[in-house]
Motif scaffolding. Structure first.
Motif, PDB file in Angstrom:
ATOM      1  N   THR A  59       0.876  -1.168   0.000  1.00  0.00           N
ATOM      2  CA  THR A  59       0.000   0.000   0.000  1.00  0.00           C
ATOM      3  C   THR A  59       0.919   1.225   0.000  1.00  0.00           C
ATOM      4  O   THR A  59       1.472   1.615   1.028  1.00  0.00           O
ATOM      5  CB  THR A  59      -0.914   0.023   1.231  1.00  0.00           C
ATOM      6  OG1 THR A  59      -1.730  -1.159   1.219  1.00  0.00           O
ATOM      7  CG2 THR A  59      -1.807   1.254   1.222  1.00  0.00           C
ATOM      8  N   TYR A  75       2.665   4.890  -2.464  1.00  0.00           N
ATOM      9  CA  TYR A  75       2.316   6.134  -3.133  1.00  0.00           C
ATOM     10  C   TYR A  75       3.550   6.779  -3.767  1.00  0.00           C
ATOM     11  O   TYR A  75       4.690   6.478  -3.396  1.00  0.00           O
ATOM     12  CB  TYR A  75       1.696   7.128  -2.151  1.00  0.00           C
ATOM     13  CG  TYR A  75       2.577   7.381  -0.932  1.00  0.00           C
ATOM     14  CD1 TYR A  75       3.595   8.337  -0.940  1.00  0.00           C
ATOM     15  CD2 TYR A  75       2.384   6.639   0.237  1.00  0.00           C
ATOM     16  CE1 TYR A  75       4.391   8.546   0.156  1.00  0.00           C
ATOM     17  CE2 TYR A  75       3.187   6.846   1.345  1.00  0.00           C
ATOM     18  CZ  TYR A  75       4.188   7.801   1.293  1.00  0.00           C
ATOM     19  OH  TYR A  75       4.994   8.001   2.393  1.00  0.00           O
ATOM     20  N   VAL A 124      -0.132  13.065  -7.482  1.00  0.00           N
ATOM     21  CA  VAL A 124      -0.056  12.078  -6.408  1.00  0.00           C
ATOM     22  C   VAL A 124      -0.687  10.788  -6.928  1.00  0.00           C
ATOM     23  O   VAL A 124      -1.834  10.786  -7.388  1.00  0.00           O
ATOM     24  CB  VAL A 124      -0.786  12.557  -5.145  1.00  0.00           C
ATOM     25  CG1 VAL A 124      -0.709  11.501  -4.041  1.00  0.00           C
ATOM     26  CG2 VAL A 124      -0.201  13.882  -4.659  1.00  0.00           C
ATOM     27  N   GLN A 162      -1.515   6.750  -5.788  1.00  0.00           N
ATOM     28  CA  GLN A 162      -1.597   5.866  -4.632  1.00  0.00           C
ATOM     29  C   GLN A 162      -2.215   4.534  -5.032  1.00  0.00           C
ATOM     30  O   GLN A 162      -3.012   4.466  -5.973  1.00  0.00           O
ATOM     31  CB  GLN A 162      -2.416   6.516  -3.518  1.00  0.00           C
ATOM     32  CG  GLN A 162      -1.887   7.892  -3.102  1.00  0.00           C
ATOM     33  CD  GLN A 162      -2.460   8.363  -1.795  1.00  0.00           C
ATOM     34  OE1 GLN A 162      -2.263   7.725  -0.760  1.00  0.00           O
ATOM     35  NE2 GLN A 162      -3.183   9.471  -1.841  1.00  0.00           N
ATOM     36  N   TRP A 163      -1.867   3.487  -4.312  1.00  0.00           N
ATOM     37  CA  TRP A 163      -2.390   2.151  -4.579  1.00  0.00           C
ATOM     38  C   TRP A 163      -2.416   1.338  -3.289  1.00  0.00           C
ATOM     39  O   TRP A 163      -1.782   1.713  -2.294  1.00  0.00           O
ATOM     40  CB  TRP A 163      -1.540   1.439  -5.630  1.00  0.00           C
ATOM     41  CG  TRP A 163      -0.128   1.194  -5.159  1.00  0.00           C
ATOM     42  CD1 TRP A 163       0.336   0.113  -4.470  1.00  0.00           C
ATOM     43  CD2 TRP A 163       0.983   2.071  -5.317  1.00  0.00           C
ATOM     44  NE1 TRP A 163       1.674   0.250  -4.185  1.00  0.00           N
ATOM     45  CE2 TRP A 163       2.099   1.444  -4.708  1.00  0.00           C
ATOM     46  CE3 TRP A 163       1.156   3.329  -5.923  1.00  0.00           C
ATOM     47  CZ2 TRP A 163       3.366   2.033  -4.680  1.00  0.00           C
ATOM     48  CZ3 TRP A 163       2.406   3.909  -5.902  1.00  0.00           C
ATOM     49  CH2 TRP A 163       3.496   3.271  -5.281  1.00  0.00           C
ATOM     50  N   PHE A 209      -6.550   6.405   2.290  1.00  0.00           N
ATOM     51  CA  PHE A 209      -5.363   6.602   1.479  1.00  0.00           C
ATOM     52  C   PHE A 209      -4.129   6.729   2.380  1.00  0.00           C
ATOM     53  O   PHE A 209      -4.203   7.315   3.480  1.00  0.00           O
ATOM     54  CB  PHE A 209      -5.487   7.872   0.630  1.00  0.00           C
ATOM     55  CG  PHE A 209      -6.598   7.822  -0.374  1.00  0.00           C
ATOM     56  CD1 PHE A 209      -6.824   6.672  -1.120  1.00  0.00           C
ATOM     57  CD2 PHE A 209      -7.420   8.916  -0.583  1.00  0.00           C
ATOM     58  CE1 PHE A 209      -7.852   6.616  -2.053  1.00  0.00           C
ATOM     59  CE2 PHE A 209      -8.436   8.870  -1.516  1.00  0.00           C
ATOM     60  CZ  PHE A 209      -8.664   7.717  -2.246  1.00  0.00           C
ATOM     61  N   PRO A 210      -2.960   6.236   1.938  1.00  0.00           N
ATOM     62  CA  PRO A 210      -1.732   6.383   2.739  1.00  0.00           C
ATOM     63  C   PRO A 210      -1.385   7.842   3.013  1.00  0.00           C
ATOM     64  O   PRO A 210      -0.910   8.181   4.091  1.00  0.00           O
ATOM     65  CB  PRO A 210      -0.668   5.701   1.883  1.00  0.00           C
ATOM     66  CG  PRO A 210      -1.418   4.747   1.019  1.00  0.00           C
ATOM     67  CD  PRO A 210      -2.741   5.395   0.755  1.00  0.00           C
TER      68      PRO A 210
END
Length: 473
Positions: free
Chosen positions: A381, A383, A394, A396-397, A414-415
Motif C-alpha cells: 500500500t 504512493y 499524487v 496511490q495504490w 489513502f496512505p
C-alpha cells in the motif's frame, strides 16, 4: 546597513569568480557618477549601469585598508571644469566594461565655474569589501590619470620638482616593470610575481615575462612554449661588471662558483727557524717540520659567507594594464552575464520560493532541491508524491480483503491525503472470482479515502482481495 555604502553587483561577483578560477587579477579601470535620476536610492545587485550617469573617468587610486585585509578603497577626483549636477550614485567599472560595484552616495552638488560662478575639484572615495583584496588591481591610463591639484601644488611650492616631473612620476608610479626582481621577507608569493626557483612556466600565462627572459635560462629538453626561471634559492646576487673590470668575462645572468682569492701567509718567528732558509724551501729546520708549521687546519662551516638575511627573491610576472595571458576577456564578460539558453553565463542557486515559481528561468536547482516536495513508498500500500513544481501529481495504490455480500461498504484510507482533489479512483478483485461478480463500485471519494462495494450473483458470501488505485493532486 549604513545609510550610504558600496554594493558589489552580481555581474561583479561573477567576474571576480571567473578571474579567480582563471588565476588572473581583477582589473578596475574607471569610476562613473550619476544623479540617480533625481533622487537617492538603494542600489540593486542586479544593476548593470547607473540610474543616470553624468560623468565617467579613470580611477586615481586603489589601495587596501590597513585594518581590514578584504577592504579596498577606490578614489577619484572629478575635475573642476565639469559639473552642474548632483552626485547621488557612483559605479566602479572593470576593464571589460562590467559594473563591478555601485555606490549609494550622499547627495552632493558638483558646481562648474561656467554656470555656477564657482568651481571645485570633487573628491570621491568608495570603500568596498571583496573576498580577496590582493587580487584586485588598478588599471591605469597614463595619459589621463592625474593627482589632485592640491597635491601637485604642495610639491610645486617646495620647489623640488617641476610640474612636468611630478606628472611623469605620478604616471609611472602605478606598477613595477615585468622582469624586475624583488626580495620578500615572507614565504608567500604576492599576486603578479613568481618565485625565482628555476621552475618552468607556460609562456601563454605570462607572455610579457616570457618575451623578456627570451628562454635565457632554459636547458636542453625543456618543452616548447615554456620558459625557465633563474635560480635564486641560496644564492647571493652580484652586480654585473659590464666593462668595469672588477669581474671581467661575465655575461649577465650567468652563475659563478665560489672561490678564494690567491694570497700568502707570513708565519710568525719560530725558535730554530731561519726565515731565509724557509724562503729557500727547506723542509726541516731547527728540529721543526716545515709542513707542520704551515699546514695548519681551522675548524669552520661548509662555506665562507658574510652575515645575511634570508629572503625570497621573486620576479614580476605581469602588469594589469598590459598582460591578459590567454584569458578571453569577451568570454569572461559573457560568463559574468545572466545565464540563459543562448548564453552560458552565471545563474544563482534557486531559493525554495524561486524553485516553485514555474515561470522563473533565471536560477539553478541543486540536487537537494530536486527532491523538495517528492515522497514515495514502495510497500504493497504505497504512493508517489511529485513536487508542486512538477505538477504536484499524487499516485496511490493498495490491497484489502473484502466480503462480497452485495450490501456492506468497505472503507479505504489513502496512505497520504491528496492536497487538492482526487482525479480518478477505481478498484478490482482477484481474477479467480470475476465470473461471480456483477460489478464493483467506488463510493464517496474524498481527499482522505473512499468506500468500496461489489455485487455477486450468488447468495453466498465470498472473500476477495480488493486492489485499488487512485491519482490526483
Amino acid at each position: 546597513m549604513a545609510d550610504y555604502y558600496t554594493l558589489l553587483t552580481n555581474g561583479g561577483i561573477a567576474y571576480e569568480t571567473a578571474c579567480k578560477a582563471a588565476g588572473v587579477p581583477i582589473k578596475l579601470a574607471q569610476i562613473s557618477v550619476g544623479d540617480g535620476n533625481g533622487a537617492v536610492y538603494n542600489p540593486d545587485a542586479n544593476a548593470k549601469a547607473l540610474k543616470r550617469e553624468v560623468w565617467r573617468g579613470p580611477l586615481n587610486a586603489l589601495f587596501q585598508d590597513e585594518k581590514n585585509a578584504n577592504w579596498l578603497m577606490a578614489e577619484v577626483t572629478i575635475p573642476s571644469d565639469v559639473g552642474g549636477w548632483y552626485v547621488r550614485e557612483a559605479g566602479l567599472w572593470t576593464d571589460t566594461g562590467i559594473l563591478y560595484a555601485v555606490v549609494k552616495y550622499p547627495e552632493s552638488y558638483k558646481p562648474v565655474l561656467a554656470t555656477s560662478g564657482s568651481g571645485k575639484e570633487f573628491y570621491i572615495r568608495s570603500i568596498f569589501e571583496t573576498s580577496n583584496a590582493s587580487i584586485v588591481t588598478l588599471l591605469i591610463d597614463d595619459t589621463v590619470v592625474k593627482a589632485t591639484r592640491a597635491w601637485v601644488m604642495d610639491y610645486l611650492a617646495k620647489g623640488t620638482y617641476s610640474k612636468a616631473e611630478i606628472e611623469a612620476m605620478i604616471a609611472k608610479a602605478s606598477a613595477l616593470p615585468v622582469g624586475v626582481m624583488v626580495p620578500f621577507p615572507l614565504g608567500t608569493v604576492p599576486p603578479g610575481y613568481l618565485e625565482l626557483d628555476n621552475s618552468l612556466f607556460k609562456d601563454d600565462l605570462y607572455p610579457d615575462l616570457a618575451a623578456y627572459l627570451a628562454r635565457k635560462f632554459n636547458v636542453s629538453g625543456d618543452a616548447a612554449g615554456y620558459t625557465r626561471l633563474p635560480e635564486s634559492r641560496g644564492e647571493f646576487f652580484r652586480g654585473w661588471d659590464h666593462g668595469r673590470g672588477m669581474d671581467p668575462g661575465r655575461t649577465i645572468g650567468s652563475y659563478q662558483a665560489d672561490a678564494f682569492k690567491s694570497h700568502t701567509h707570513t708565519p710568525p718567528n719560530q725558535t730554530g727557524i731561519n726565515s731565509a732558509a724557509v724562503a729557500t724551501g727547506a723542509k726541516s729546520l731547527g728540529g721543526n717540520t716545515y709542513d707542520t708549521l704551515y699546514n695548519v687546519g681551522f675548524t669552520g662551516d661548509t662555506e665562507t659567507r658574510p652575515r645575511n638575511l634570508a629572503v625570497m627573491w621573486c620576479i614580476k610576472a605581469w602588469n594589469a594594464p598590459i598582460n591578459q595571458g590567454t584569458i578571453d576577456i569577451a568570454a569572461l564578460a559573457a560568463l559574468a552575464a545572466q545565464a540563459t539558453e543562448l548564453n552560458q553565463g552565471t545563474a544563482k542557486v534557486a531559493t525554495a520560493v524561486q524553485m516553485l515559481d514555474s515561470a522563473n528561468d533565471l536560477v539553478m536547482i541543486t540536487p537537494k532541491k530536486l527532491r523538495l516536495g517528492f515522497a514515495a513508498s514502495f510497500t504493497p500500500t504505497g504512493y508517489f508524491v511529485f513536487p508542486s513544481w512538477l505538477g504536484g501529481l499524487v499516485i496511490q495504490w493498495g490491497a484489502v480483503e473484502y466480503q462480497t455480500d452485495g450490501d456492506s461498504l468497505l472503507a479505504v484510507s489513502f496512505p497520504v491525503e491528496f492536497p487538492i482533489s482526487v482525479l480518478y479512483a477505481d478498484w478490482t478483485v482477484e481474477s479467480g472470482i470475476l465470473s461471480s461478480v456483477i460489478g464493483s463500485y467506488v463510493h464517496q471519494v474524498t481527499k482522505k479515502g473512499m468506500y468500496l462495494t461489489c455485487d455477486k450473483q450468488v447468495s453466498s458470501v465470498a472473500t476477495v482481495v480488493a486492489r485499488w488505485f487512485a491519482f490526483g493532486r
